[in-house]
Write an enzyme that holds these catalytic residues in place. Sequence first.
Site, PDB file in Angstrom:
ATOM      1  N   ARG A 100     -31.394 -72.402 -67.172  1.00  0.00           N
ATOM      2  CA  ARG A 100     -30.611 -71.521 -68.069  1.00  0.00           C
ATOM      3  C   ARG A 100     -31.148 -71.493 -69.493  1.00  0.00           C
ATOM      4  NH1 ARG A 100     -26.745 -73.716 -64.681  1.00  0.00           N
ATOM      5  NH2 ARG A 100     -26.009 -72.146 -63.225  1.00  0.00           N
ATOM      6  N   LYS A 113     -39.859 -60.009 -76.741  1.00  0.00           N
ATOM      7  CA  LYS A 113     -39.755 -59.280 -75.469  1.00  0.00           C
ATOM      8  C   LYS A 113     -40.490 -60.102 -74.415  1.00  0.00           C
ATOM      9  CE  LYS A 113     -39.402 -54.393 -76.776  1.00  0.00           C
ATOM     10  NZ  LYS A 113     -40.104 -53.088 -76.757  1.00  0.00           N
ATOM     11  N   GLU A 157     -53.778 -51.630 -81.459  1.00  0.00           N
ATOM     12  CA  GLU A 157     -52.442 -52.027 -81.927  1.00  0.00           C
ATOM     13  C   GLU A 157     -52.477 -52.357 -83.421  1.00  0.00           C
ATOM     14  OE1 GLU A 157     -49.886 -51.703 -79.983  1.00  0.00           O
ATOM     15  OE2 GLU A 157     -50.715 -51.787 -77.952  1.00  0.00           O
ATOM     16  N   LYS A 192     -44.542 -56.644 -87.839  1.00  0.00           N
ATOM     17  CA  LYS A 192     -43.750 -56.682 -86.604  1.00  0.00           C
ATOM     18  C   LYS A 192     -42.460 -57.473 -86.823  1.00  0.00           C
ATOM     19  CE  LYS A 192     -43.457 -56.919 -81.749  1.00  0.00           C
ATOM     20  NZ  LYS A 192     -44.062 -56.967 -80.445  1.00  0.00           N
ATOM     21  N   GLU A 198     -34.171 -52.944 -79.982  1.00  0.00           N
ATOM     22  CA  GLU A 198     -34.729 -51.590 -79.926  1.00  0.00           C
ATOM     23  C   GLU A 198     -33.664 -50.493 -79.833  1.00  0.00           C
ATOM     24  OE1 GLU A 198     -38.546 -51.475 -77.909  1.00  0.00           O
ATOM     25  OE2 GLU A 198     -38.180 -49.404 -77.337  1.00  0.00           O
ATOM     26  N   ARG A 224     -37.053 -50.291 -84.071  1.00  0.00           N
ATOM     27  CA  ARG A 224     -38.117 -50.948 -83.280  1.00  0.00           C
ATOM     28  C   ARG A 224     -38.952 -49.939 -82.503  1.00  0.00           C
ATOM     29  NH1 ARG A 224     -38.075 -56.841 -80.242  1.00  0.00           N
ATOM     30  NH2 ARG A 224     -40.222 -56.723 -79.518  1.00  0.00           N
ATOM     31  N   ASN A 269     -43.638 -48.226 -80.880  1.00  0.00           N
ATOM     32  CA  ASN A 269     -44.157 -47.482 -79.722  1.00  0.00           C
ATOM     33  C   ASN A 269     -45.040 -46.315 -80.143  1.00  0.00           C
ATOM     34  OD1 ASN A 269     -42.685 -49.167 -78.043  1.00  0.00           O
ATOM     35  ND2 ASN A 269     -40.869 -47.858 -78.165  1.00  0.00           N
ATOM     36  N   HIS A 284     -47.635 -44.889 -77.909  1.00  0.00           N
ATOM     37  CA  HIS A 284     -47.466 -45.475 -76.576  1.00  0.00           C
ATOM     38  C   HIS A 284     -46.877 -44.499 -75.567  1.00  0.00           C
ATOM     39  CE1 HIS A 284     -48.430 -49.077 -78.730  1.00  0.00           C
ATOM     40  NE2 HIS A 284     -48.304 -49.832 -77.661  1.00  0.00           N
ATOM     41  N   HIS A 297     -49.089 -44.343 -72.551  1.00  0.00           N
ATOM     42  CA  HIS A 297     -48.711 -44.863 -71.225  1.00  0.00           C
ATOM     43  C   HIS A 297     -48.941 -43.819 -70.149  1.00  0.00           C
ATOM     44  CE1 HIS A 297     -45.842 -48.177 -72.851  1.00  0.00           C
ATOM     45  NE2 HIS A 297     -47.026 -48.672 -72.559  1.00  0.00           N
ATOM     46  N   HIS A 328     -55.258 -50.456 -71.627  1.00  0.00           N
ATOM     47  CA  HIS A 328     -54.064 -50.114 -72.411  1.00  0.00           C
ATOM     48  C   HIS A 328     -54.404 -49.709 -73.855  1.00  0.00           C
ATOM     49  CE1 HIS A 328     -49.928 -50.385 -73.764  1.00  0.00           C
ATOM     50  NE2 HIS A 328     -50.322 -51.188 -74.741  1.00  0.00           N
TER      51      HIS A 328
HETATM   52  P1  NAD Z   1     -53.957 -60.607 -70.656  1.00  0.00           P
HETATM   53  O1  NAD Z   1     -52.972 -61.654 -70.969  1.00  0.00           O
HETATM   54  O2  NAD Z   1     -54.102 -60.226 -69.224  1.00  0.00           O
HETATM   55  O3  NAD Z   1     -55.379 -61.050 -71.223  1.00  0.00           O
HETATM   56  C1  NAD Z   1     -56.505 -60.257 -70.956  1.00  0.00           C
HETATM   57  C2  NAD Z   1     -57.632 -61.064 -70.293  1.00  0.00           C
HETATM   58  O4  NAD Z   1     -58.252 -61.875 -71.281  1.00  0.00           O
HETATM   59  C3  NAD Z   1     -57.140 -62.011 -69.197  1.00  0.00           C
HETATM   60  O5  NAD Z   1     -58.039 -61.945 -68.123  1.00  0.00           O
HETATM   61  C4  NAD Z   1     -57.220 -63.400 -69.859  1.00  0.00           C
HETATM   62  O6  NAD Z   1     -57.500 -64.418 -68.920  1.00  0.00           O
HETATM   63  C5  NAD Z   1     -58.365 -63.217 -70.819  1.00  0.00           C
HETATM   64  N1  NAD Z   1     -58.296 -64.048 -72.024  1.00  0.00           N
HETATM   65  C6  NAD Z   1     -57.220 -64.325 -72.789  1.00  0.00           C
HETATM   66  N2  NAD Z   1     -57.582 -64.984 -73.895  1.00  0.00           N
HETATM   67  C7  NAD Z   1     -58.908 -65.160 -73.832  1.00  0.00           C
HETATM   68  C8  NAD Z   1     -59.877 -65.751 -74.698  1.00  0.00           C
HETATM   69  N3  NAD Z   1     -59.540 -66.265 -75.878  1.00  0.00           N
HETATM   70  N4  NAD Z   1     -61.173 -65.750 -74.300  1.00  0.00           N
HETATM   71  C9  NAD Z   1     -61.535 -65.173 -73.112  1.00  0.00           C
HETATM   72  N5  NAD Z   1     -60.692 -64.561 -72.284  1.00  0.00           N
HETATM   73  C10 NAD Z   1     -59.390 -64.566 -72.637  1.00  0.00           C
HETATM   74  O7  NAD Z   1     -53.687 -59.237 -71.449  1.00  0.00           O
HETATM   75  P2  NAD Z   1     -53.295 -58.892 -72.958  1.00  0.00           P
HETATM   76  O8  NAD Z   1     -54.058 -57.669 -73.267  1.00  0.00           O
HETATM   77  O9  NAD Z   1     -53.387 -60.056 -73.849  1.00  0.00           O
HETATM   78  O10 NAD Z   1     -51.745 -58.515 -72.833  1.00  0.00           O
HETATM   79  C11 NAD Z   1     -51.301 -57.416 -72.064  1.00  0.00           C
HETATM   80  C12 NAD Z   1     -49.881 -57.678 -71.623  1.00  0.00           C
HETATM   81  O11 NAD Z   1     -49.076 -57.824 -72.769  1.00  0.00           O
HETATM   82  C13 NAD Z   1     -49.278 -56.573 -70.796  1.00  0.00           C
HETATM   83  O12 NAD Z   1     -48.651 -57.138 -69.678  1.00  0.00           O
HETATM   84  C14 NAD Z   1     -48.244 -55.939 -71.713  1.00  0.00           C
HETATM   85  O13 NAD Z   1     -47.152 -55.416 -71.007  1.00  0.00           O
HETATM   86  C15 NAD Z   1     -47.851 -57.127 -72.545  1.00  0.00           C
HETATM   87  N6  NAD Z   1     -47.305 -56.767 -73.867  1.00  0.00           N
HETATM   88  C16 NAD Z   1     -46.139 -57.333 -74.227  1.00  0.00           C
HETATM   89  C17 NAD Z   1     -45.590 -57.055 -75.463  1.00  0.00           C
HETATM   90  C18 NAD Z   1     -44.337 -57.740 -75.880  1.00  0.00           C
HETATM   91  O14 NAD Z   1     -43.789 -57.398 -76.934  1.00  0.00           O
HETATM   92  N7  NAD Z   1     -43.858 -58.708 -75.136  1.00  0.00           N
HETATM   93  C19 NAD Z   1     -46.232 -56.185 -76.349  1.00  0.00           C
HETATM   94  C20 NAD Z   1     -47.441 -55.624 -75.956  1.00  0.00           C
HETATM   95  C21 NAD Z   1     -47.969 -55.922 -74.700  1.00  0.00           C
HETATM   96  N1  GLY Z   2     -44.724 -53.913 -78.376  1.00  0.00           N
HETATM   97  C1  GLY Z   2     -43.556 -53.209 -78.746  1.00  0.00           C
HETATM   98  C2  GLY Z   2     -42.401 -54.087 -79.069  1.00  0.00           C
HETATM   99  O1  GLY Z   2     -42.509 -55.293 -79.085  1.00  0.00           O
HETATM  100  O2  GLY Z   2     -41.337 -53.586 -79.301  1.00  0.00           O
END
Ligand code: NAD
Ligand code: GLY
Length: 326
Positions: free
Chosen positions: A86, A108, A150, A192, A202, A206, A210, A213, A217, A229
């Site tokens: 929890r 998020k 971004e 942010k 949001e 917030r 986007n 986006h 998307h 992305h």
């Molecule tokens: P990811 O976590 O898949 O990382 C991309 C790749 O890079 C992976 O294969 C990872 O193993 C590799 N990697 C990570 N750090 C590394 C490093 N220092 N050196 C070498 N390789 C490395 O992808 P991402 O682009 O970081 O994140 C995308 C995700 O984030 C999506 O799922 C998206 O929905 C989410 N996201 C969330 C929010 C939020 O507010 N929570 C905002 C934007 C995106």
């Molecule tokens: N990446 C958009 C948000 O966190 O709201």
Amino acid sequence: TKYGIIADDTVAKLYGKQCMQSLEAAGIQSELIIFSHGEVNKTMATVASLASELAQQGFDRSDALIALGGGVTGDITGFLAAIYMRGIPFVQVPTTLLAQVDSSVGGKTGVDLPEGKNLVGVFYQPKIVYIDTDVLHTLPLDELRGGLAEVIKYGVIHDADFFSFLAQEREAVFALQQDTLTRLIARCCEIKAWVVEQDEREGGLRRILNFGHTIGHAVEAASDFQLIHGKAVAIGMCAVADLAVRTGYLQEGDAQAIKKLIEQYELPITIPTDLDRKVIKKYLLNDKKTVAGRVFYVLPQGIGKVMITDQVSEDAVDAVIACSGC
Ligand code: NAD
Ligand code: GLY
């Protein structure tokens, strides 16, 4: 009492041991828990399997998690921390540029379903976000570019000086100069945090995060996720800049400045010609951020200023999508 470091296999190999050793040097006990990398593993199944592993290793409410990795790891770990027993605390240690400037801040968390991305999750804030810019040296160049889309977003939505800083510092950024990266990442996190402090759930403001986006998307989905992305967001930012010019909110010169900066950062500015415009439109109308059938657009009104509106005619959107790259 102890920390569960959650990392994907790639990041675990690169930084797992180092992270455990630095905790050990500080007298803190930790266990490294690994899952397979990639968006395809951002699922309920991964969360369930990680939760079982925590239980088998005796993690309880006196313990905490560390998300060591990119946005996928951060989203999974935050969700796991929110629901394990929890709720236990968690810390973000983002290792991609995207995670450092965006996903690690703001709370998020969640996973994908076969029906769509990020459909299950909760708002759950990390106790702290630790960012080490050094880890970006191992990040593949395309992942770095994706994060830079971004970064540019923050300049357009809120900070004209930061936009100019990015235009001037391009070479230092690609050379991964630590002082430039530190300034850049810190400013993105500040913006942010400023947004999320005012509108965590949001309800309004917030949505400005986007920017680019909504169309991005749709383009990403229409490419069957072949387009990463960040590149899709770059295209989306250019498309909404065109939309803002067409609807009279933005001067053509500002739209050109946005496109110029995006190109400078080696990102695309037009929708690839081989993508079916009708398919893009279909995804646009099915976007999960659509509220009661209304598509919200974040339109730039200048550099550093945006507005949120659902009052954009379908004809204008169609024209922008049809004309991108003509
Ligand atoms: P990811 O976590 O898949 O990382 C991309 C790749 O890079 C992976 O294969 C990872 O193993 C590799 N990697 C990570 N750090 C590394 C490093 N220092 N050196 C070498 N390789 C490395 O992808 P991402 O682009 O970081 O994140 C995308 C995700 O984030 C999506 O799922 C998206 O929905 C989410 N996201 C969330 C929010 C939020 O507010 N929570 C905002 C934007 C995106
Ligand atoms: N990446 C958009 C948000 O966190 O709201």
